[in-house]
Design a protein around this motif. Structure first.
Motif, short mmCIF file in Angstrom:
data_model
loop_
_atom_site.label_atom_id
_atom_site.label_comp_id
_atom_site.label_asym_id
_atom_site.label_seq_id
_atom_site.Cartn_x
_atom_site.Cartn_y
_atom_site.Cartn_z
N UNK A 1 4.82 -2.22 -4.60
CA UNK A 1 5.10 -0.80 -4.38
C UNK A 1 4.52 -0.37 -3.03
N UNK A 2 4.68 0.90 -2.72
CA UNK A 2 4.17 1.45 -1.46
C UNK A 2 4.81 0.73 -0.27
N UNK A 3 6.14 0.62 -0.33
CA UNK A 3 6.89 -0.04 0.74
C UNK A 3 7.89 0.95 1.34
N UNK A 4 7.85 1.11 2.64
CA UNK A 4 8.86 1.88 3.37
C UNK A 4 9.86 0.89 3.95
N UNK A 5 11.12 1.03 3.59
CA UNK A 5 12.16 0.12 4.05
C UNK A 5 12.89 0.72 5.25
N UNK A 6 12.86 0.01 6.36
CA UNK A 6 13.57 0.45 7.56
C UNK A 6 14.96 -0.18 7.53
N UNK A 7 15.95 0.66 7.34
CA UNK A 7 17.33 0.20 7.13
C UNK A 7 18.17 0.28 8.40
N UNK A 8 19.22 -0.52 8.48
CA UNK A 8 20.17 -0.34 9.58
C UNK A 8 20.83 1.03 9.49
N UNK B 1 13.13 -7.92 -0.90
CA UNK B 1 12.44 -8.98 -1.65
C UNK B 1 11.12 -8.45 -2.20
N UNK B 2 10.43 -7.63 -1.42
CA UNK B 2 9.16 -7.06 -1.90
C UNK B 2 9.37 -6.26 -3.18
N UNK B 3 10.46 -5.50 -3.24
CA UNK B 3 10.75 -4.74 -4.46
C UNK B 3 10.99 -5.68 -5.63
N UNK B 4 11.70 -6.79 -5.37
CA UNK B 4 11.94 -7.76 -6.43
C UNK B 4 10.64 -8.39 -6.91
N UNK B 5 9.66 -8.48 -6.02
CA UNK B 5 8.35 -9.03 -6.37
C UNK B 5 7.45 -8.00 -7.04
N UNK B 6 7.94 -6.77 -7.17
CA UNK B 6 7.17 -5.72 -7.82
C UNK B 6 6.15 -5.04 -6.93
N UNK C 1 3.12 -0.69 3.34
CA UNK C 1 3.94 -1.64 4.08
C UNK C 1 5.14 -0.91 4.68
N UNK C 2 5.40 -1.17 5.94
CA UNK C 2 6.63 -0.72 6.59
C UNK C 2 7.39 -2.00 6.94
N UNK C 3 8.55 -2.21 6.34
CA UNK C 3 9.24 -3.49 6.49
C UNK C 3 10.73 -3.28 6.73
N UNK C 4 11.29 -4.16 7.53
CA UNK C 4 12.75 -4.16 7.66
C UNK C 4 13.37 -4.50 6.31
#
Length: 281
Positions: free
Chosen positions: A177-184, A170-175, A161-164
């Motif tokens: 993994x494999x998430x790339x966070x696109x930050x400001x 929230x995805x991390x809070x849901x447990x 997942x690539x997500x803003x």
């Protein structure tokens, strides 16, 4: 009325208004499923836009409200974007293209309408206002909904997942993994530059490559009225992208967002058209 100086993203604007495109290559546009009947009497640009939006949005009053907010200087860009075919161009469609979930190689989630901590004295930001400091922001209910949809998708179809950041948090809070966070982007003085949808694509592609993630066919999740704009941004950034078939995107507006242009359809659609015209015109 909308202004030419509008930038994109969090305290800026959600769609690409930061600069004119540096290439004349036009991305493949989502195919509209709505038949538009052309008239035998030539219409001026504003009238044609209103007629097209009446069909796309299914609401005559809303279409008129949206078109009233389009400044005269923007009309030539809309003509250019559509090749003069405002009534028929797919670039004014609001029906996103879809693809089977099994064909999706990575999931891209674009955020919508963060909220501002109620304990702060900060109010919602307008299109040209600077973004609030990050510590004052919360993901908000629509981004929480997007995170749950993404989590359910990857349980059935495990893909990166690539997500803003609002959704990634929230995805991390849901447990998940494999998430790339696109930050400001945050300057040393704390100034926040929120990323537009095209910026998210550019940064997400860079981060995925850095992490060794094969993007492949991108599945896009976002707010329903933002979907075609996100697909156009993805296409402009070189991605093959569609909304996964069978996914229901959030469609109810939050009446307490931290970004004023995301609080209603009447606020959003003029901004979306502005963004498309700058991205593709």
């Amino acid at each position: 009325m909308l202004c030419a100086a509008c930038s994109t993203g969090g305290g800026a604007a959600p769609e690409p208004v930061d600069a004119a495109p540096t290439t004349t290559e036009t991305p493949a546009a989502p195919t509209s499923t709505t038949a538009v009947t052309t008239t035998s009497v030539p219409l001026d640009t504003r009238s044609a836009l209103r007629e097209r939006l009446e069909v796309e949005l299914g609401d005559t009053a809303l279409a008129a409200t949206v078109v009233e907010q389009v400044d005269d200087w923007l009309l030539p860009r809309i003509e250019q974007m559509t090749g003069g075919d405002i009534l028929g161009s797919d670039l004014l469609s609001y029906a996103p293209s879809t693809a089977a979930a099994a064909s999706i190689d990575s999931l891209w989630v674009f955020s919508w309408g963060f909220r501002i901590e109620s304990s702060t004295e900060l109010g919602p930001v307008g299109l040209t206002d600077p973004p609030p400091p990050m510590e004052a922001l919360q993901p908000g209910p629509i981004n929480e909904q997007l995170a749950r949809i993404a989590a359910a998708f990857v349980r059935r179809h495990p893909v990166p997942i690539i997500a803003q950041w609002e959704v990634a948090r929230v995805l991390r809070e849901l447990g998940v993994t494999d998430v790339i966070s696109v930050e400001p982007q945050i300057a040393p003085d704390g100034t926040v530059t929120y990323l537009s949808a095209p910026d998210v694509v550019t940064e997400g592609v860079r981060m995925a490559a850095e992490a060794g993630v094969e993007v492949g066919h991108a599945g896009v999740l976002c707010f329903e009225d933002h979907a075609v704009g996100c697909l156009l941004a993805a296409g402009k950034g070189g991605l093959e992208a569609d909304v996964p078939t069978g996914v229901t995107l959030p469609s109810d507006y939050d009446d307490q967002p931290g970004q004023l242009w995301t609080r209603s359809a009447a606020d959003w659609f003029p901004v979306d058209i502005l963004g498309r015209a700058f991205l593709l015109g």
